[in-house]
Scaffold this motif. Structure first.
Motif, short mmCIF file in Angstrom:
data_model
loop_
_atom_site.label_atom_id
_atom_site.label_comp_id
_atom_site.label_asym_id
_atom_site.label_seq_id
_atom_site.Cartn_x
_atom_site.Cartn_y
_atom_site.Cartn_z
N ARG A 54 0.82 -1.22 0.00
CA ARG A 54 0.00 0.00 0.00
C ARG A 54 0.86 1.27 0.00
NH1 ARG A 54 -5.22 -1.12 0.04
NH2 ARG A 54 -6.03 -2.89 1.23
N GLY A 55 2.04 1.21 0.60
CA GLY A 55 2.90 2.39 0.66
C GLY A 55 3.95 2.47 -0.43
N ALA A 56 4.00 1.49 -1.30
CA ALA A 56 5.07 1.41 -2.31
C ALA A 56 5.11 2.63 -3.23
CB ALA A 56 4.91 0.13 -3.13
N ARG A 57 4.00 3.01 -3.79
CA ARG A 57 3.98 4.15 -4.73
C ARG A 57 4.39 5.44 -4.03
NH1 ARG A 57 -0.20 5.45 -9.36
NH2 ARG A 57 -0.37 3.20 -9.19
N ARG A 59 6.35 5.81 -1.64
CA ARG A 59 7.78 5.78 -1.34
C ARG A 59 8.63 5.88 -2.61
NH1 ARG A 59 10.20 1.94 0.41
NH2 ARG A 59 8.84 0.21 -0.07
N GLY A 60 7.99 5.93 -3.78
CA GLY A 60 8.72 6.10 -5.02
C GLY A 60 8.95 4.85 -5.84
N LEU A 61 8.44 3.71 -5.38
CA LEU A 61 8.60 2.50 -6.18
C LEU A 61 7.76 2.60 -7.44
CD1 LEU A 61 8.59 -0.41 -3.55
CD2 LEU A 61 10.53 0.80 -4.55
N LYS A 62 8.27 2.03 -8.52
CA LYS A 62 7.57 2.01 -9.80
C LYS A 62 7.18 0.59 -10.21
CE LYS A 62 8.57 6.38 -10.20
NZ LYS A 62 7.65 7.31 -9.59
N LEU A 81 -3.02 -5.24 -3.70
CA LEU A 81 -2.87 -4.12 -2.77
C LEU A 81 -2.24 -2.87 -3.40
CD1 LEU A 81 -1.60 -6.26 0.22
CD2 LEU A 81 -3.82 -5.06 0.09
N THR A 82 -1.77 -2.96 -4.64
CA THR A 82 -1.16 -1.81 -5.30
C THR A 82 -1.48 -1.85 -6.78
OG1 THR A 82 0.91 -0.62 -5.72
CG2 THR A 82 1.05 -3.02 -5.71
N ALA A 83 -1.52 -0.68 -7.41
CA ALA A 83 -1.72 -0.61 -8.86
C ALA A 83 -0.40 -0.64 -9.61
CB ALA A 83 -2.50 0.66 -9.21
N LEU A 84 0.72 -0.70 -8.88
CA LEU A 84 2.02 -0.79 -9.54
C LEU A 84 2.13 -2.12 -10.27
CD1 LEU A 84 4.46 0.50 -6.74
CD2 LEU A 84 3.61 1.75 -8.74
N PRO A 85 2.95 -2.18 -11.34
CA PRO A 85 3.19 -3.48 -11.98
C PRO A 85 3.87 -4.43 -10.99
CG PRO A 85 4.07 -1.68 -13.33
CD PRO A 85 3.66 -1.09 -12.01
N GLY A 111 -8.48 -8.54 -13.50
CA GLY A 111 -8.44 -7.30 -12.73
C GLY A 111 -7.31 -7.24 -11.72
N VAL A 112 -6.61 -8.35 -11.50
CA VAL A 112 -5.47 -8.39 -10.57
C VAL A 112 -4.30 -9.05 -11.30
CG1 VAL A 112 -4.68 -9.03 -8.25
CG2 VAL A 112 -7.11 -8.67 -8.65
N PRO A 113 -3.65 -8.30 -12.19
CA PRO A 113 -2.60 -8.92 -13.01
C PRO A 113 -1.27 -9.11 -12.28
CG PRO A 113 -2.79 -6.60 -13.55
CD PRO A 113 -3.88 -6.90 -12.55
N VAL A 114 -0.63 -10.23 -12.59
CA VAL A 114 0.74 -10.48 -12.19
C VAL A 114 1.47 -10.91 -13.46
CG1 VAL A 114 2.30 -12.02 -10.91
CG2 VAL A 114 0.22 -11.15 -9.82
N GLY A 115 2.52 -10.20 -13.81
CA GLY A 115 3.34 -10.60 -14.95
C GLY A 115 4.27 -11.70 -14.51
N THR A 116 3.97 -12.93 -14.88
CA THR A 116 4.72 -14.07 -14.39
C THR A 116 5.88 -14.41 -15.31
OG1 THR A 116 2.70 -14.91 -13.40
CG2 THR A 116 4.53 -16.46 -13.60
#
Length: 164
Positions: A54-57, A59-62, A81-85, A111-116
């Motif tokens: 939840r705090g990743a974006r 804090r600057g994570l992409k 929990l995040t919209a980041l890739p 709706g909940v993608p993970v690039g595997t």
């Protein structure tokens, strides 16, 4: 580990995953892309995962790279929990050689993608390179480093086979 102003977060379910996930960190560092590495489990430390994702974006994570084995819930839980890739790296396991983890990561609900990525070390390396490609979309230094890496990789492949 280059953790000053990280733009890529590398998370893994347990200490034993570090032997694979360190290859992602090493490749990002070689490209000059700041990253951080943390251990958290979707099952054993859910509050830690929730706070991190939840705090990743903010804090600057992409991008987040998540390595996990067995049920492999970590990447999917982070993606929820995040919209980041979120890029998932399945760990090779004893039960099905890691196929169970790979299938768990690829079977995410719409709706909940993970690039595997692939299993083990190759997957960790490719996750780092894919994260770098994402960062390179808006960071010229990352783009130049990635272009250089790819050119060096190409130049290292001989055109003609030898008997050596």
């Amino acid at each position: 580990m280059n953790a000053s102003n990280p733009v890529v977060g590398i998370i893994m379910g347990s200490q034993s995953d570090w032997k694979v996930m360190k290859f992602a960190a090493e490749h990002l560092e070689a490209l000059g892309i700041a990253c951080e590495s943390k251990i958290m489990s979707a099952h054993r430390t859910p509050e830690r995962l929730e706070a991190y994702a939840r705090g990743a974006r903010a804090r600057g994570l992409k991008v987040i790279i998540a390595g996990a084995g067995m049920a492999a819930a970590l990447p999917g839980s982070a993606a929820a929990l995040t919209a980041l890739p979120v890029l998932g790296v399945p760990m090779e396991g004893k039960m099905m050689g890691g196929l169970d983890a790979m299938l768990a990561m690829t079977q995410m609900p719409g709706g909940v993608p993970v690039g595997t990525l692939g299993l083990g070390k190759a997957g960790a390396v490719n996750a780092a390179l894919l994260a770098a490609a994402i960062i390179a979309l808006f960071d010229d230094d990352a783009a130049k480093a990635l272009d250089s890496f790819r050119a060096e990789q190409t130049a290292a492949v001989p055109e003609v086979p030898t008997d050596d």
